[in-house]
Scaffold this motif. Sequence first.
Motif, PDB file in Angstrom:
ATOM      1  N   PRO A 115       8.901   5.426   2.433  1.00  0.00           N
ATOM      2  CA  PRO A 115       9.976   5.708   3.396  1.00  0.00           C
ATOM      3  C   PRO A 115       9.503   5.710   4.848  1.00  0.00           C
ATOM      4  CG  PRO A 115      10.104   7.230   1.553  1.00  0.00           C
ATOM      5  CD  PRO A 115       8.835   6.466   1.381  1.00  0.00           C
ATOM      6  N   MET A 116       8.256   6.150   5.085  1.00  0.00           N
ATOM      7  CA  MET A 116       7.765   6.159   6.463  1.00  0.00           C
ATOM      8  C   MET A 116       7.638   4.732   6.995  1.00  0.00           C
ATOM      9  SD  MET A 116       4.987   9.190   5.917  1.00  0.00           S
ATOM     10  CE  MET A 116       4.111   9.095   7.465  1.00  0.00           C
ATOM     11  N   VAL A 117       7.153   3.809   6.155  1.00  0.00           N
ATOM     12  CA  VAL A 117       7.033   2.409   6.565  1.00  0.00           C
ATOM     13  C   VAL A 117       8.423   1.797   6.775  1.00  0.00           C
ATOM     14  CG1 VAL A 117       6.290   0.125   5.803  1.00  0.00           C
ATOM     15  CG2 VAL A 117       4.793   2.085   5.494  1.00  0.00           C
ATOM     16  N   ILE A 118       9.342   2.080   5.843  1.00  0.00           N
ATOM     17  CA  ILE A 118      10.698   1.537   5.981  1.00  0.00           C
ATOM     18  C   ILE A 118      11.331   2.041   7.276  1.00  0.00           C
ATOM     19  CG2 ILE A 118      13.032   1.539   5.009  1.00  0.00           C
ATOM     20  CD1 ILE A 118      11.806   1.820   2.260  1.00  0.00           C
ATOM     21  N   PHE A 119      11.171   3.337   7.547  1.00  0.00           N
ATOM     22  CA  PHE A 119      11.796   3.923   8.737  1.00  0.00           C
ATOM     23  C   PHE A 119      11.274   3.250  10.000  1.00  0.00           C
ATOM     24  CE2 PHE A 119      12.207   7.393  11.930  1.00  0.00           C
ATOM     25  CZ  PHE A 119      13.586   7.513  11.892  1.00  0.00           C
ATOM     26  N   SER A 120       9.966   3.026  10.061  1.00  0.00           N
ATOM     27  CA  SER A 120       9.428   2.419  11.283  1.00  0.00           C
ATOM     28  C   SER A 120       9.908   0.969  11.412  1.00  0.00           C
ATOM     29  CB  SER A 120       7.903   2.512  11.321  1.00  0.00           C
ATOM     30  OG  SER A 120       7.356   1.786  10.255  1.00  0.00           O
ATOM     31  N   LYS A 121      10.082   0.266  10.285  1.00  0.00           N
ATOM     32  CA  LYS A 121      10.598  -1.105  10.350  1.00  0.00           C
ATOM     33  C   LYS A 121      12.072  -1.114  10.757  1.00  0.00           C
ATOM     34  CE  LYS A 121       7.843  -3.756   7.046  1.00  0.00           C
ATOM     35  NZ  LYS A 121       7.840  -5.155   7.440  1.00  0.00           N
ATOM     36  N   ASP A 126       0.830  -1.207   0.000  1.00  0.00           N
ATOM     37  CA  ASP A 126       0.000   0.000   0.000  1.00  0.00           C
ATOM     38  C   ASP A 126       0.861   1.253   0.000  1.00  0.00           C
ATOM     39  OD1 ASP A 126      -2.200  -1.515   0.016  1.00  0.00           O
ATOM     40  OD2 ASP A 126      -2.695  -1.258   2.144  1.00  0.00           O
ATOM     41  N   ALA A 127       1.891   1.236   0.868  1.00  0.00           N
ATOM     42  CA  ALA A 127       2.760   2.404   0.972  1.00  0.00           C
ATOM     43  C   ALA A 127       3.500   2.643  -0.337  1.00  0.00           C
ATOM     44  CB  ALA A 127       3.752   2.207   2.120  1.00  0.00           C
ATOM     45  N   ALA A 128       3.957   1.566  -0.982  1.00  0.00           N
ATOM     46  CA  ALA A 128       4.678   1.715  -2.245  1.00  0.00           C
ATOM     47  C   ALA A 128       3.760   2.316  -3.302  1.00  0.00           C
ATOM     48  CB  ALA A 128       5.202   0.360  -2.717  1.00  0.00           C
ATOM     49  N   PHE A 129       2.495   1.872  -3.330  1.00  0.00           N
ATOM     50  CA  PHE A 129       1.556   2.394  -4.313  1.00  0.00           C
ATOM     51  C   PHE A 129       1.303   3.883  -4.070  1.00  0.00           C
ATOM     52  CE2 PHE A 129      -2.881   2.864  -5.930  1.00  0.00           C
ATOM     53  CZ  PHE A 129      -2.560   2.700  -7.265  1.00  0.00           C
ATOM     54  N   LEU A 130       1.107   4.244  -2.787  1.00  0.00           N
ATOM     55  CA  LEU A 130       0.886   5.659  -2.455  1.00  0.00           C
ATOM     56  C   LEU A 130       2.091   6.497  -2.876  1.00  0.00           C
ATOM     57  CD1 LEU A 130      -0.904   7.785  -0.968  1.00  0.00           C
ATOM     58  CD2 LEU A 130       0.460   7.324   1.057  1.00  0.00           C
TER      59      LEU A 130
END
Lengths: 280, 326
Positions: free
Chosen positions: A224-230, A60-64
């Motif tokens: 990037p926000m999802v990657i950062f939290s992971k 989802d994040a990648a699509f956004l």
Amino acid sequence: MGQRRSFFVLTAMCFGFAFLYGPIVSLIVYSFNESRLVTVWAGFSTKWYGELLRDEQVLDAAFLSLKIGVINATAAVLLGTLAGLILARFGRFKGRTLFSGMVSAPLVMPEVITGLSLLLLFVSAEQLIGWPAGRGMDTITIAHITFSMAYVAVIVQSRLSSLDESVEEAAMDLGARPAKVFLVITLPIIAPALISGWLLAFTLSLDDLVIASFVSGPGASTLPMVIFSKVRLGVSPDINALATIIILIVTVFVVIAGVLLTRQERARTRAVQQALQDED
Amino acid sequence: MVDVAAGGTPPPGKPQAHEGPQRRGIWSRRLDRLSGRTGRGLVIAVPYVWLICFFLMPFLIVFAISLAEAAIARPPFKLLEDLGYGLYQVTVNLGNYLFLLGDPLYAVAYVNSVKIAAISTLIALLVGYPIAYGIARSSPSLRNVLLLLIILPFWTSFLLRVYAWIGILKDNGLINNFLISLGLIDEPLPLLYNDFSVYVGIVYSYLPFMVLPLYANLERLDPSLLEAAADLGCRPWKAFLTVTLPLSIPGMIAGSLLVFIPAVGEFVIPALLGGPETLMIGRVLWNEFFNNRDWPVASAVAIAMLLLLVVPIMIFQRYQMKQDGA
């Protein structure tokens, strides 16, 4: 003496390129690692890629991010081309200093400041005029356009100032209107700059963590926000797999664009030389 | 990206545009004559209005909110006092700035940011100079390939490239595992979550910004100057020190500014690679905003950071404008 120095320079260059590419190579190699411990090799495996493709949050994040990136790059090229044209061809006008300052400042502005200031703008505007209602994709896109257009403007401007104005002048002397001159003469000449500007704006948007974190609202998480939290929770191999995919796509695109642009540039130079020789 | 970074210095030999009405290019003259001032004004207005709305205004708002009081509300600050009858009173307080001055945390963060940015810039200069020099001295076809290789990492995700260093530097990471397997060390070296890893991260991330303006500068150097020095009996090292090095100072300044300015406000690198004691101002602002939810203090931190960066940014702008005017 000269020999020794070139040896020194050669060593420094090898070291420099190893420094630039070592981490990227390590990301790719360990994305194929069987073990969850990222740095202990336990055999070849592609299971992290499968895991990644099943991760709804990442997809989802990648699509956004892709959506924002495309809208941002297109708008940034439109606005940035106008800004670059104004700076390179419009001479003096009232407020030019402020304008050129506002165009180049976003290039060096720390991201935390840009992010904070845009968020406060959006919050204040929402209180005063009710727009934007809530924050999410729209506010992220506006924020990205604002800093990406500065990069496009600088690229277009430097491209235009390195160009001879005489072709444009000739067209005008033959009676073409300014808008037509721009569309028929200027635009095709600066097309390579527009392509690199679009790609740069797209990449900057796809890459931005800080500004997006400030101006985003609940429910809108970019890649990037999802990657950062992971990543904050520790190293994980599916992030390596994601990195490998991104690196692969980017490398293919940049190399193709680079080859095409160089070829076009060469053809143009040759045509100009041919024309000059014919004149003699 | 070449164009952006290479924009640091104006091309030599180009005369400065002369003052007066002649300076206005044919574009503006024609536009005036044919479509009148409206068309031209309209073209200028579109990006101008956008930048005023989304670049200039936000700063004024940050400044205003840095003078506001924190409040438990949505949004969490109080700037306008509602007096009733449609009247508002603006409350101005310098409390946020006094708070910054009073708490040593902020002073330490400022000094630390400048120190870390300055040392990283110096290392980037030392690492980047030989690379730029080597590329500028290569054959033209090799030069394009090398330049592409310098730019390529810039196009891949910054966040992921910083993340890669965690795997390399951590206690059971690549470097420590390698050194232990060689028997050189018994205990893993503390490479990650300290100032050292932040230096590595900044130099690594911003190296292209140093190399590109330096390359643009070195590439334009007239080789006949070095030949003349050699003909007059100058040793290569001395020729480098007395001819090449002084002439490349504009490139060194442009590259250093492009590394130093973003490094001071860097958030991602200290957040991922730094330790708890690696205080940098960008990280403090982030925490103030996201963790403490104190928007007025975060705004005051932003204004104070801008004051710190205003001189380097002005120098950078002057470089941009020189190119602009040429």
